[in-house]
Design an enzyme around this catalytic site. Structure first.
Site, mmCIF file in Angstrom:
data_model
loop_
_atom_site.group_PDB
_atom_site.id
_atom_site.type_symbol
_atom_site.label_atom_id
_atom_site.label_comp_id
_atom_site.label_asym_id
_atom_site.label_seq_id
_atom_site.Cartn_x
_atom_site.Cartn_y
_atom_site.Cartn_z
ATOM 1 C CE LYS A 40 4.995 -6.833 -13.289
ATOM 2 N NZ LYS A 40 4.132 -5.654 -13.369
ATOM 3 C CE1 TYR A 269 4.844 -29.850 12.781
ATOM 4 C CE2 TYR A 269 4.708 -29.138 10.489
ATOM 5 C CZ TYR A 269 5.460 -29.579 11.570
ATOM 6 O OH TYR A 269 6.803 -29.743 11.445
HETATM 7 C C1 LIG Z 1 3.184 -5.644 -14.337
HETATM 8 C C2 LIG Z 1 2.888 -4.506 -15.168
HETATM 9 C C3 LIG Z 1 2.217 -4.647 -16.392
HETATM 10 C C4 LIG Z 1 1.674 -5.964 -16.881
HETATM 11 O O1 LIG Z 1 0.531 -6.354 -16.127
HETATM 12 P P1 LIG Z 1 -0.269 -7.686 -16.528
HETATM 13 O O2 LIG Z 1 -1.542 -7.570 -15.770
HETATM 14 O O3 LIG Z 1 0.557 -8.827 -16.069
HETATM 15 O O4 LIG Z 1 -0.429 -7.663 -17.988
HETATM 16 C C5 LIG Z 1 2.066 -3.519 -17.179
HETATM 17 N N1 LIG Z 1 2.543 -2.317 -16.771
HETATM 18 C C6 LIG Z 1 3.155 -2.146 -15.600
HETATM 19 C C7 LIG Z 1 3.646 -0.803 -15.202
HETATM 20 C C8 LIG Z 1 3.340 -3.222 -14.745
HETATM 21 O O5 LIG Z 1 3.961 -3.050 -13.585
#
Ligand SMILES: *Cc1c(COP(=O)(O)O)cnc(C)c1O
Length: 376
Positions: A40, A269
């Site tokens: 993701k 700035y």
């Molecule tokens: C993002 C996510 C993970 C992985 O999390 P990490 O801390 O990056 O390993 C696992 N399960 C779900 C449902 C997630 O959304």
């Protein structure tokens, strides 16, 4: 000539490091435990498709995305294996689960019923996974509702319950009792449907995969560890046994201008920094629009000629200034490293996260998703 010039700001992704990390983490798991790669957030800024391909090279055949559209993009790019869609879907996207062969994670009766209805209409079957809330207070049905949902799924045509999952809120903290407590709640919820359930169980994120192997069940779901970082924010924790994971992303630019200013001169700035000595500045064509947070103003450090130098004044939209007074011979066009190694020095996403009061995840997403990426 290229139709457009490339940006001075380049995020480089070491795809071999991604493959390496997947191999290290997956081979550390007990036999029979699978490892899903979370891709993701455009692969946590590393490129979703390229990351998935790099993990697949190490044998990965299980992927996780947030939305159905991401799953469809993976399929269009030719990625095979099982793709889990974690955060639900709008009703008008339901057919994509069938046409692109995606695995829905469900947490509402509406979604379950729509999947069943669509399966029947298309003459298909679909396997879905039910998400349980064991303390995130996010998506997921409450543990007491699991039996009801399992019954609903069992009684509807065209669908089958392939898995029960949950998510830990504090697995990055080795000292917190939360993970073991949440795992107990999860295990009890799973037990409540034990007799009719033949699917898989999965709850472990990177923190749990690295720190709480007793929670692995049938499958780990790792994200940040596969990109080379520990969820704790301390790179020293980013290892499996004695083997360190390898950060895969670096971010470099080219100095736009070198200039000298006198003592008592305000920089950027708001003049939040005023020089206390005659100062040589390097102006970098990097700013917050490149994902280099404005919170790094007067806090961040970068590498020039292999040495750490501080950001002076505010980070602008497309520019920031660093103090190179103590480094000889710096010229416009020289490389500056904002994330990664130069000489013997190294700046990690955890360093940047600490300066910007966030976590490596956000730094990687912000840099990776706002700059031209080069894959090596
Ligand atoms: C993002 C996510 C993970 C992985 O999390 P990490 O801390 O990056 O390993 C696992 N399960 C779900 C449902 C997630 O959304």
């Amino acid at each position: 000539m290229n139709p457009t010039p490339s940006s001075s700001n380049i995020v480089t992704i070491d795809t071999a490091a991604l493959t390496y990390n997947y191999r290290i983490v997956s081979s550390s798991l007990p036999s029979g435990v699978e490892l899903l790669a979370m891709v993701k957030g455009d692969g946590y800024g590393h490129g979703m498709v390229e990351s998935a391909r790099a993990f697949a090279k190490a044998g990965c055949h299980l992927f996780g995305v947030a939305e159905a559209c991401e799953g469809v993009w993976l399929r269009q790019a030719g990625v095979e294996g099982e793709i889990f869609v974690m955060v639900g879907f709008q009703p008008d996207a339901v057919e994509y689960f069938f046409t692109s062969n995606l695995t829905p994670v469900v947490f509402s009766a509406d979604a379950v019923e729509l999947l069943s209805k669509t399966a029947v209409r298309l003459g298909r079957e679909i396997t879905l996974h039910l998400k349980i809330d064991t303390g995130m207070s996010r998506l997921g049905v409450m543990p007491g509702e699991v039996a009801t949902f399992a019954e609903l799924i069992e009684n509807l045509p065209g669908i089958r319950l392939g898995g029960l999952l949950s998510h830990f809120p504090e697995a990055d903290n080795v000292d917190s009792p939360n993970t073991i407590n949440a795992f107990r709640v999860y295990s009890e919820a799973c037990r409540s449907i034990e007799t009719q359930f033949s699917g898989i169980r999965h709850i472990a994120n990177s923190g749990a995969v690295l720190n709480f192997p007793e929670t692995l069940c049938d499958m780990g779901r790792a994200g940040i560890a596969l990109y080379g970082y520990s969820p704790s924010g301390q790179w020293q924790h980013g290892k499996v046994g004695d083997t360190y994971l390898k950060p895969a992303m670096s971010f470099t630019t080219r100095i736009a201008k070198v200039k000298e200013v006198a003592t008592g001169v305000g920089i950027s700035y708001g003049h939040s920094y005023v020089t206390t000595r005659p100062t040589r500045l390097a102006v970098l064509p990097v700013g917050y629009e490149d994902g280099y947070s404005r919170l790094l103003s007067n806090r961040g450090e970068i590498l020039v000629h292999g040495k750490r130098v501080p950001i002076l004044g505010r980070v602008c939209m497309n520019l920031c200034m660093v103090d190179i007074t103590d480094i000889e011979g710096v010229q416009a066009g020289d490389e500056a490293v904002l994330l990664g190694e130069q000489g013997d020095e190294k700046i990690t996403a955890d360093d940047i996260a600490a300066w910007a009061e966030t976590i490596s995840y956000e730094v990687l997403c912000m840099l990776g998703n706002n700059n031209q990426r080069k894959f090596i």
